[in-house]
Design a protein around this motif. Sequence first.
Motif, PDB file in Angstrom:
ATOM      1  N   UNK A 129      33.587  31.186  39.805  1.00  0.00           N
ATOM      2  CA  UNK A 129      32.363  31.920  39.479  1.00  0.00           C
ATOM      3  C   UNK A 129      32.377  33.345  40.032  1.00  0.00           C
ATOM      4  N   UNK A 130      32.929  33.531  41.215  1.00  0.00           N
ATOM      5  CA  UNK A 130      32.902  34.850  41.860  1.00  0.00           C
ATOM      6  C   UNK A 130      34.251  35.546  41.936  1.00  0.00           C
ATOM      7  N   UNK A 131      35.337  34.802  41.823  1.00  0.00           N
ATOM      8  CA  UNK A 131      36.648  35.364  42.137  1.00  0.00           C
ATOM      9  C   UNK A 131      37.668  35.304  41.008  1.00  0.00           C
ATOM     10  N   UNK A 132      37.248  34.982  39.812  1.00  0.00           N
ATOM     11  CA  UNK A 132      38.171  34.962  38.678  1.00  0.00           C
ATOM     12  C   UNK A 132      38.158  36.365  38.074  1.00  0.00           C
ATOM     13  N   UNK A 133      38.851  37.265  38.751  1.00  0.00           N
ATOM     14  CA  UNK A 133      38.877  38.664  38.356  1.00  0.00           C
ATOM     15  C   UNK A 133      39.605  38.829  37.018  1.00  0.00           C
ATOM     16  N   UNK A 134      39.091  39.716  36.186  1.00  0.00           N
ATOM     17  CA  UNK A 134      39.651  40.002  34.859  1.00  0.00           C
ATOM     18  C   UNK A 134      39.637  38.757  33.962  1.00  0.00           C
TER      19      UNK A 134
END
Length: 177
Positions: A129-134
């Motif tokens: 939810x917060x750290x799946x960048x790109x």
Amino acid sequence: VPADGALPAWEAGDLVQVSPPSDPDHPREYSIASIAADGRLDLLVRLHVRDDGGHGAASGWLCHGAAEQDTIALRVRPHSRFRLGANATRPLILIGNGTGIAGLRSHLRCRIAGGDSRNWLLFGERNAANDFFFRSEIEAWRHDGALECVSLAFSRDGAGPRYVQDALALHTAQLRT
């Protein structure tokens, strides 16, 4: 926008050194998350929070203190050991744990721009939810076939592999082929 109007030259895998105003003699290094063909230099900066609650000199300034009109002193540092080099035409397995996605994104952008879809991304972070960048870009590459395989591991989410090494263990046979 660079002061002289021209972007510096770099290759996928290179780093940028940023000198924060509070500590200009000690530049911090960040992986470049874009390719020169994008027409901009992208960074992924995670705010560093020290034990006393203060922020890192560079990450605090870049995340909260720098205004759009501020001048950011930076220089590109070639990172020859992380450039594709002779591996540019081989199938590529990219492994990122923690905040390791920025440099991997530049490699993926480079290879996809060159028409190579033989790419496998193994990526891990704390939570999706917060750290799946790109995320939307990676999902679009996977949907379009530009990214052959994506294996994800989020250590604080309940489902699936918890760590990148767990995702690797699930795909041992595939890795050997």
